[in-house]
Scaffold this active site. Structure first.
Site, PDB file in Angstrom:
ATOM      1  N   HIS A 114     -12.696  10.411  30.938  1.00 29.65           N
ATOM      2  CA  HIS A 114     -11.789  11.147  31.976  1.00 29.65           C
ATOM      3  C   HIS A 114     -12.453  11.517  33.318  1.00 29.65           C
ATOM      4  O   HIS A 114     -11.958  12.077  34.031  1.00 29.65           O
ATOM      5  CB  HIS A 114     -11.476  12.443  31.419  1.00 29.65           C
ATOM      6  N   ASP A 149      -9.575   4.963  22.589  1.00 27.79           N
ATOM      7  CA  ASP A 149      -9.235   6.333  22.595  1.00 27.79           C
ATOM      8  C   ASP A 149      -7.972   6.976  22.614  1.00 27.79           C
ATOM      9  O   ASP A 149      -6.984   6.340  23.245  1.00 27.79           O
ATOM     10  CB  ASP A 149     -10.153   7.176  23.747  1.00 27.79           C
ATOM     11  N   HIS A 151      -6.564   9.396  23.991  1.00 30.64           N
ATOM     12  CA  HIS A 151      -6.104   9.954  25.231  1.00 30.64           C
ATOM     13  C   HIS A 151      -6.252   8.530  26.392  1.00 30.64           C
ATOM     14  O   HIS A 151      -7.227   7.816  26.160  1.00 30.64           O
ATOM     15  CB  HIS A 151      -7.084  11.003  25.857  1.00 30.64           C
ATOM     16  N   ASP A 236     -10.291   9.546  17.818  1.00 34.15           N
ATOM     17  CA  ASP A 236      -8.986  10.396  18.016  1.00 34.15           C
ATOM     18  C   ASP A 236      -7.564  10.157  17.766  1.00 34.15           C
ATOM     19  O   ASP A 236      -6.577  10.828  17.917  1.00 34.15           O
ATOM     20  CB  ASP A 236      -9.156  11.326  19.192  1.00 34.15           C
TER      21      ASP A 236
END
Ligand SMILES: [Zn+2]
Length: 332
Positions: A114, A149, A151, A236
């Site tokens: 991120h 991931d 996200h 995740d």
């Protein structure tokens, strides 16, 4: 690559991105006798970090003191050193895989995907996988980053959005943090078509990820012809994960790892490095990483979390949309 000091990074006490994540993985690897030889990496240098981040942002992280980059990302005086160490782990894994033509794993935290050119956030400070990709580009012409991931890796996408020498492919749950990663987001300028987003809705699991890999990820990577592949390995997207609502099982993760290893062997001289990102259900995360690492030697481990729950039809619609968008750039 495993810097034991990375367990000393504490975002905030009780935060989900906790030292126990790495401890759980290390214990699992140890119990399976997979933790025989690991290399303790050096921290990334300032110059290496500035290959993807603005000097002013690196200064900010170094000199921040106590505070927050965003409400979920606390920063302390020692954070700079731990973030450099995580980036160093990713770098060392990437360079090792490039040299040896064998897969490598970077067990690092804090995570990185991120973090963009001039910002951190989402538990991330420096973009580990992007820094590793930049280092590889000094010796190789093209690098692919596969981000599994849950996200969207908005930081990685931003860093390479106008780049043709880095292919960024992300599967993620769409509509959760950070809100980016639509199928129509394909990169900018000369980088158009070199960003590939597969924005899944909730409850998508093994069968849909497999479909996305076979119909989008693999054909595009084969046409891009990377000299190395880096994987942002977030645990995740697992159905046990408390932060997201994707439904990959450990079996589905192992299948993705196996497909990625085979693809790397086929198109990238076996050069592939997996870099840890998120994953917050400790036993599931440990199982996913151990299953991936065992596959480096062609071995499989006993899996506890393998009940796949999926809605293939939902996944199929997204995959078709991505194919329609990316069909402008690739033969799909
Ligand atoms: Zn994540």
């Amino acid at each position: 690559m495993y810097p034991p000091d990375c367990v000393r990074h504490v975002n905030l006490p009780g935060h989900v991105e906790s030292p126990q994540r790495i401890e759980a993985i290390v214990q699992k690897l140890d119990a399976l006798h997979l933790l025989k030889d690991y290399v303790v990496p050096e921290p990334a240098s300032r110059r290496q970090i500035e290959s993807v981040h603005a000097a002013s942002y690196v200064d900010l992280v170094e000199g921040f003191g106590e505070g927050f980059l965003d409400p979920d990302t606390a920063i302390h005086p020692e954070t700079y050193g731990f973030a450099r160490l995580a980036a160093g782990g990713a770098l060392a894994a990437a360079l090792a895989c490039a040299e040896a033509g064998r897969p490598a794993l970077a067990l690092v935290r804090p995570p990185g995907h991120h973090a963009g050119p001039d910002h951190g956030g989402g538990f991330c400070y420096f973009n580990n996988v992007a820094i590793a990709a930049k280092a590889l580009l000094q010796r190789l012409p093209r690098v692919a980053i596969l981000d599994f991931d849950a996200h969207h890796g908005n930081g990685t996408e931003e860093i390479f959005t106008a780049s043709r020498d880095v292919l960024y492919v992300s599967t993620h749950q769409y509509g959760i943090y950070p809100g980016t990663g639509a199928a129509e987001s394909v990169g900018e300028g000369r980088g158009a078509g070199f960003t590939v987003n597969v924005p899944f809705p909730a409850r998508i699991g093994d069968a849909s990820f497999d479909l996305a890999f076979r119909e989008v990820v693999e054909p595009i990577v084969r046409q891009f012809l990377p000299e190395a592949i880096l994987v942002s390995l977030g645990g995740d997207a697992h159905y046990k994960d408390p932060l997201t609502h994707l439904s990959l099982s450990s079996k589905g993760y192992a299948a993705l790892a196996e497909q990625t290893l085979a693809l790397a062997k086929s198109v990238a001289h076996g050069r592939v490095a997996f870099v840890l990102e998120g994953g917050y259900h400790l036993p599931a995360l440990a199982e996913v990483v151990a299953a991936t690492y065992a596959l480096f030697r062609g071995e499989s481990i006993h899996l506890q979390f393998k009940e796949g729950r999926d809605s293939v039809e939902k996944g199929k619609a997204v995959v078709e949309r991505v194919k329609a968008v990316q069909g402008e750039y690739w033969d799909l």
